[in-house]
Design a protein around this motif. Structure first.
Motif, PDB file in Angstrom:
ATOM      1  N   UNK A  65      72.716  -0.301  17.042  1.00  0.00           N
ATOM      2  CA  UNK A  65      72.141   0.289  18.360  1.00  0.00           C
ATOM      3  C   UNK A  65      71.003   0.753  18.223  1.00  0.00           C
ATOM      4  N   UNK A  66      69.959   0.467  18.628  1.00  0.00           N
ATOM      5  CA  UNK A  66      68.749   0.569  18.477  1.00  0.00           C
ATOM      6  C   UNK A  66      67.976   1.109  19.792  1.00  0.00           C
ATOM      7  N   UNK A  67      68.355   0.143  20.239  1.00  0.00           N
ATOM      8  CA  UNK A  67      67.900   1.160  22.076  1.00  0.00           C
ATOM      9  C   UNK A  67      68.293   1.780  22.729  1.00  0.00           C
ATOM     10  N   UNK A  68      67.052   2.779  23.046  1.00  0.00           N
ATOM     11  CA  UNK A  68      68.212   4.825  23.191  1.00  0.00           C
ATOM     12  C   UNK A  68      67.396   4.557  24.783  1.00  0.00           C
ATOM     13  N   UNK A  69      68.311   4.711  25.816  1.00  0.00           N
ATOM     14  CA  UNK A  69      67.199   5.547  26.597  1.00  0.00           C
ATOM     15  C   UNK A  69      68.308   6.883  27.805  1.00  0.00           C
ATOM     16  N   UNK A  70      67.415   7.635  27.971  1.00  0.00           N
ATOM     17  CA  UNK A  70      67.603   8.606  27.877  1.00  0.00           C
ATOM     18  C   UNK A  70      67.649   8.877  29.647  1.00  0.00           C
ATOM     19  N   UNK A  71      68.604   9.471  30.935  1.00  0.00           N
ATOM     20  CA  UNK A  71      68.406  10.171  32.029  1.00  0.00           C
ATOM     21  C   UNK A  71      68.545  11.060  32.395  1.00  0.00           C
ATOM     22  N   UNK A  72      67.277  12.252  32.702  1.00  0.00           N
ATOM     23  CA  UNK A  72      67.494  13.532  33.003  1.00  0.00           C
ATOM     24  C   UNK A  72      66.956  13.785  34.407  1.00  0.00           C
ATOM     25  N   UNK A 117      68.636   6.035  36.849  1.00  0.00           N
ATOM     26  CA  UNK A 117      69.959   5.668  36.055  1.00  0.00           C
ATOM     27  C   UNK A 117      70.933   5.140  36.791  1.00  0.00           C
ATOM     28  N   UNK A 118      71.918   6.145  37.458  1.00  0.00           N
ATOM     29  CA  UNK A 118      72.773   5.754  38.162  1.00  0.00           C
ATOM     30  C   UNK A 118      72.853   4.322  38.871  1.00  0.00           C
ATOM     31  N   UNK A 119      71.704   3.933  38.873  1.00  0.00           N
ATOM     32  CA  UNK A 119      70.849   3.560  41.136  1.00  0.00           C
ATOM     33  C   UNK A 119      71.623   2.224  40.007  1.00  0.00           C
ATOM     34  N   UNK A 120      70.957   2.159  38.492  1.00  0.00           N
ATOM     35  CA  UNK A 120      70.641   1.274  37.591  1.00  0.00           C
ATOM     36  C   UNK A 120      72.369   0.079  37.671  1.00  0.00           C
ATOM     37  N   UNK A 121      72.716   1.155  37.328  1.00  0.00           N
ATOM     38  CA  UNK A 121      74.114   1.530  36.256  1.00  0.00           C
ATOM     39  C   UNK A 121      75.309   0.659  38.485  1.00  0.00           C
ATOM     40  N   UNK A 295      71.088   4.557  31.946  1.00  0.00           N
ATOM     41  CA  UNK A 295      70.392   4.755  30.457  1.00  0.00           C
ATOM     42  C   UNK A 295      70.156   3.675  29.731  1.00  0.00           C
ATOM     43  N   UNK A 296      71.735   3.251  29.326  1.00  0.00           N
ATOM     44  CA  UNK A 296      71.704   2.331  28.514  1.00  0.00           C
ATOM     45  C   UNK A 296      71.114   0.805  29.164  1.00  0.00           C
ATOM     46  N   UNK A 297      71.040   0.846  29.991  1.00  0.00           N
ATOM     47  CA  UNK A 297      70.884  -0.478  30.729  1.00  0.00           C
ATOM     48  C   UNK A 297      68.968  -0.328  30.580  1.00  0.00           C
ATOM     49  N   UNK A 298      68.620   1.209  31.265  1.00  0.00           N
ATOM     50  CA  UNK A 298      67.534   1.156  31.636  1.00  0.00           C
ATOM     51  C   UNK A 298      66.391   1.115  29.757  1.00  0.00           C
TER      52      UNK A 298
END
Length: 302
Positions: A65-72, A117-121, A295-298
């Motif tokens: 797991x090397x792809x990292x997304x952060x939602x703030x 991010x939540x919208x994407x999910x 965030x993971x999808x982003x």
């Protein structure tokens, strides 16, 4: 990642909130692990340290797991590298989050607003799955939204698309955390409902109690809640006339009270959209996992 199918893709999502930081690993469409810890109140560097520690712990168990997304929460700068301000996190103003985490982790970081991010999910894996256009709205301490148009997250020219909590609905009204008078979240968020109910009942009243009393028929509580739901429904009707999405998805702590909330919002939305297009409202499906999943999808979408 090159060569991976959608079902094989794996990424880490981090959802940073005012009280907690949630972090998880998403493989395909499944959340494998989820860690939660309180959000440090020592300033932004402490928050970044906590995020990095969680990511390292997850990568120890899932090294691929090397792809990292952060939602703030809060607005970001145009290139999504810095957080302009997060009003509910201590010391979180003009934070170089991407550079700060890259220094700590040595990996690429994708930063996204938490509501987006939540919208994407919800658009990909939740209540709006199968639609091409949706608006996700979160109603909790504040009010935020994310727009998915033609299957893609819409950020706008300056990256602030979806900041409906800061649209003005009552000029000269209560002042929001962003310093705007009469903003939607200043009159209809959970914070606003608790404030107005406490004033009306002359004692401390939580948002949950305000809804409970309203459902029981308490006149003052019912009026306070009805006004808030009317503001939200009116805002959705205006967005329907502006964007004409297929569906609105509503989540957040306030929406979790259930039928009373959704019925009140739907009535107001129907009233103010009459003659234009119907407002279709669905309940968010992913709950507290939406931010982490989004965030993971982003991280995958860049």
């Amino acid at each position: 990642m090159t060569g991976q199918t959608a079902a094989e893709q794996i990424s880490i999502g981090v959802d940073v909130g005012g009280t907690k930081i949630a972090c998880g690993v998403l493989r395909g469409e499944h959340l494998l692990e989820r860690h939660v810890q309180p959000t440090p109140d020592t300033g932004w560097e402490g928050v970044l340290d906590a995020i990095a520690a969680q990511v390292k712990a997850l990568q120890a168990a899932q090294p691929e797991a090397r792809l990292i997304g952060v939602g703030v929460p809060g607005p970001l700068n145009a290139d999504r590298t810095r957080v302009k301000f997060a009003p509910n996190i201590y010391g979180f103003t003009d934070v170089p989050l991407v550079d700060g985490l890259r220094e700590r982790l040595g990996q690429r970081i994708i930063l996204e607003n938490d509501a987006k991010a939540a919208a994407l999910a919800e658009a990909h894996l939740g209540a709006a799955r199968g639609t091409e256009s949706s608006v996700y709205v979160t109603v909790s301490t504040g009010i935020g939204a994310g727009l998915v148009l033609n299957g893609r997250l819409w950020r706008g020219r300056h990256g602030i698309a979806g900041e409906i909590g800061h649209i003005t609905v009552m000029p000269g009204g209560p002042v929001s955390g962003a310093g705007l008078d009469g903003a939607l979240e200043a009159v209809a968020s959970g914070t606003a409902i608790a404030r107005d109910a406490s004033y009306a009942l002359n004692r401390d009243v939580s948002t949950a109690e305000a809804f409970s009393l309203a459902e029981q028929g308490h006149p003052a509580a019912r009026r306070v809640v009805a006004q808030a739901l009317r503001h939200i429904g009116t805002a959705l009707a205006d967005l329907q006339k502006t964007l004409d999405p297929e569906v609105f998805v509503i989540g957040g702590g306030v929406a979790s009270v259930g039928d009373y909330f959704f019925q009140g919002v739907q009535r107001a939305a129907d009233e103010y959209s009459k003659g234009f297009a119907p407002v279709t409202i669905r309940r968010a499906q992913l709950g507290t996992d939406a931010g982490v999943i989004g965030a993971a999808l982003a991280a995958r979408h860049g």
